[in-house]
Write an enzyme that holds these catalytic residues in place. Structure first.
Site, PDB file in Angstrom:
ATOM      1  N   ARG A 262      14.155 -15.032   3.219  1.00 16.47           N
ATOM      2  CA  ARG A 262      13.190 -14.214   3.967  1.00 16.47           C
ATOM      3  C   ARG A 262      13.102 -14.675   5.367  1.00 16.47           C
ATOM      4  NH1 ARG A 262       8.285 -15.999   4.503  1.00 16.47           N
ATOM      5  NH2 ARG A 262       7.945 -16.860   2.430  1.00 16.47           N
ATOM      6  N   HIS A 266       5.863 -14.520   4.929  1.00 21.47           N
ATOM      7  CA  HIS A 266       5.645 -13.713   3.887  1.00 21.47           C
ATOM      8  C   HIS A 266       4.773 -12.392   4.159  1.00 21.47           C
ATOM      9  CE1 HIS A 266       4.241 -13.241  -0.182  1.00 21.47           C
ATOM     10  NE2 HIS A 266       3.016 -13.039   0.325  1.00 21.47           N
ATOM     11  N   TYR A 275       5.451 -24.388   7.338  1.00 23.05           N
ATOM     12  CA  TYR A 275       6.197 -25.066   5.934  1.00 23.05           C
ATOM     13  C   TYR A 275       7.872 -24.872   5.945  1.00 23.05           C
ATOM     14  CZ  TYR A 275       6.054 -20.050   4.432  1.00 23.05           C
ATOM     15  OH  TYR A 275       6.249 -18.677   4.508  1.00 23.05           O
TER      16      TYR A 275
HETATM   17  C1  LIG Z   1      -0.395 -12.885 -10.533  1.00 24.76           C
HETATM   18  C2  LIG Z   1      -0.404 -13.370  -9.121  1.00 24.76           C
HETATM   19  N1  LIG Z   1      -0.662 -14.537  -8.769  1.00 24.76           N
HETATM   20  C3  LIG Z   1      -0.610 -14.916  -7.459  1.00 24.76           C
HETATM   21  C4  LIG Z   1      -0.497 -13.582  -6.235  1.00 24.76           C
HETATM   22  C5  LIG Z   1      -0.442 -14.143  -4.910  1.00 24.76           C
HETATM   23  N2  LIG Z   1       0.755 -13.814  -4.417  1.00 24.76           N
HETATM   24  C6  LIG Z   1       1.312 -12.759  -3.808  1.00 24.76           C
HETATM   25  S1  LIG Z   1       2.984 -12.824  -3.289  1.00 24.76           S
HETATM   26  C7  LIG Z   1       3.087 -14.246  -3.928  1.00 24.76           C
HETATM   27  C8  LIG Z   1       4.450 -14.794  -3.800  1.00 24.76           C
HETATM   28  C9  LIG Z   1       5.299 -13.895  -4.391  1.00 24.76           C
HETATM   29  O1  LIG Z   1       6.597 -14.570  -4.164  1.00 24.76           O
HETATM   30  P1  LIG Z   1       7.925 -13.940  -4.816  1.00 24.76           P
HETATM   31  O2  LIG Z   1       7.687 -13.574  -6.174  1.00 24.76           O
HETATM   32  O3  LIG Z   1       9.237 -14.962  -4.607  1.00 24.76           O
HETATM   33  O4  LIG Z   1       8.146 -12.544  -4.056  1.00 24.76           O
HETATM   34  P2  LIG Z   1       8.269 -12.642  -2.457  1.00 24.76           P
HETATM   35  O5  LIG Z   1       6.843 -12.365  -1.759  1.00 24.76           O
HETATM   36  O6  LIG Z   1       8.907 -13.718  -1.947  1.00 24.76           O
HETATM   37  O7  LIG Z   1       9.155 -11.345  -2.358  1.00 24.76           O
HETATM   38  C10 LIG Z   1       1.812 -14.799  -4.548  1.00 24.76           C
HETATM   39  C11 LIG Z   1       1.887 -16.184  -5.154  1.00 24.76           C
HETATM   40  C12 LIG Z   1      -0.356 -12.554  -7.028  1.00 24.76           C
HETATM   41  N3  LIG Z   1      -0.202 -11.490  -6.050  1.00 24.76           N
HETATM   42  N4  LIG Z   1      -0.142 -12.222  -8.229  1.00 24.76           N
END
Ligand SMILES: Cc1ncc(C[n+]2csc(CCOP(=O)(O)OP(=O)(O)O)c2C)c(N)n1
Length: 371
Positions: A262, A266, A275
């Site tokens: 990415r 985010h 970071y």
């Molecule tokens: C159950 C839950 N815990 C925490 C969050 C907060 N949160 C939103 S996106 C994210 C990171 C997700 O990372 P990844 O699965 O690697 O997907 P990406 O966003 O990189 O596509 C988090 C922790 C959430 N939305 N749902």
């Protein structure tokens, strides 16, 4: 520090970062020129939509925008591998996948304006390909068991349909994902699990998520195959997903890990410079999926500056028009509409929440519930 596909001997690829490619592998795809160009145009459209979305967020029209720069090949290729009758449940940032499935841009944008989604068709049999999906889910990872349940049910009803479900490297740490994969392995559910390893879960790097060398290596533990694919190579993500879709039709799930990066933050609320290093981002910019695919198209006599210009102009115009349309209709409808798509037969507690909202609307006015 990020990992690169070329560090893994068994990472599937077709077009190398310098644009050179394996002729035989390309011939075996059996794609015609129009289909090769469609993949390119979907990726360019995704990027143009992203630029428009970010601009709208900066202007205060959207609260939030999830960024997808650099991930286009990992989104578009897998979506292209599905038949129209199949299902696709992605994360909300996978604009390229939605676009490739034919979802109107205005529909994608409205999610960020209204916070909920609507469907044209009530009946599954009448749904267009892009409607064959579940609503986007904010609770990370929950789309995995839901997709498995949906496709298990559809298979039991005798439908020949496959589900593609995307989850991030961070989401893959969730228990829901393990439960969904385990269930699919035991009950031969026709699902393809796409782990979009973009190496960051907000500020947590992938080595803070898993001690495994790859996500693909988890698959045998569920009783099915895993494949690692270069997530910046759209032809490779297409091919490996298509193979996985064929296996799924025969009742065999597959885990496809698309290794990518990415490059954007985010979300529009995230400051990624806190970071990670600019050098790392730069090393991935050199592996940009659109640039790489352009080199391939040039070699096939399918690309020149004029074509690129017209594709880009059309993509920008469509994104601009979709944004105008979305902004114009966002105020339509009523606040309680968000309950409409939840249940065919709402349970009592949902009706109570609806009544509660209506009382608040009465007290504060509809304007207080819009932005
Ligand atoms: C159950 C839950 N815990 C925490 C969050 C907060 N949160 C939103 S996106 C994210 C990171 C997700 O990372 P990844 O699965 O690697 O997907 P990406 O966003 O990189 O596509 C988090 C922790 C959430 N939305 N749902």
């Amino acid at each position: 520090m990020s990992r690169f596909p070329e560090e893994f001997d068994d990472c599937e690829g077709i077009v190398a970062p310098d644009g050179s490619y394996d002729e035989e592998a390309v011939a075996a795809l059996e794609l015609d020129d129009e289909e090769f160009c469609e993949l390119y145009e979907s990726m360019v459209q995704a990027r143009a939509l992203e630029e428009r979305g970010l601009a709208l967020q900066r202007r205060g029209e959207f609260h939030f925008w999830m960024e997808c720069r650099g991930l286009e090949a990992a989104h578009v290729g897998p979506a292209a591998a599905l038949a129209d009758r199949d299902w696709m449940n992605t994360e909300w940032r996978q604009y390229g996948a939605q676009i490739q499935r034919g979802r109107p841009l205005v529909d994608i944008l409205l999610f960020w304006l209204r916070g909920y989604e609507t469907w044209e068709s009530d009946e599954i049999d009448e749904m267009d390909a892009y409607e064959r999906r579940l609503p986007h889910i904010v609770a990370v990872g929950t789309q995995v068991p839901q997709t498995v349940g949906l496709l298990w049910g559809r298979a039991l009803q005798g439908h020949d349909e496959v589900g593609l479900v995307g989850v991030g490297d961070g989401g893959a740490s969730k228990g829901d994902v393990h439960a969904g994969m385990n269930f699919a392995g035991v009950f031969d559910v026709p699902v393809v699990f796409l782990v979009l390893n973009n190496q960051w879960a907000i500020s947590t790097p992938v080595d803070g998520q898993t001690a495994a060398e790859t996500y693909a290596s988890r698959a045998p533990g569920y009783g099915f195959d895993g494949v690692l694919v270069d997530g910046n190579d759209v032809l490779a993500t297409y091919r490996e997903t298509r193979r996985a879709v064929e296996r799924a039709r025969a009742g065999e799930p597959t885990l496809v890990e698309a290794l990518t990066y990415r490059r954007g933050a985010h979300s529009s609320s995230d400051d990624d410079t806190r970071y990670r290093s600019e050098e790392d981002v730069e090393r991935w910019r050199e592996r940009d999926p659109i640039d790489r695919y352009e080199r391939f198209l040039v070699d096939r006599d399918l690309w020149d500056e004029g074509y690129a210009e017209s594709v880009r102009e059309r993509a920008e115009r469509r994104a601009r028009e979709a944004a105008e349309e979305a902004l114009a209709i966002r105020g339509e409808g009523s606040p309680e509409e968000l309950f409409d798509e939840l249940f065919a037969n709402p349970p009592a507690y949902v009706d109570e929440q609806r009544e509660e909202l209506l009382a608040l609307v009465e007290e504060h006015g509809e304007g207080a519930f819009r932005w």
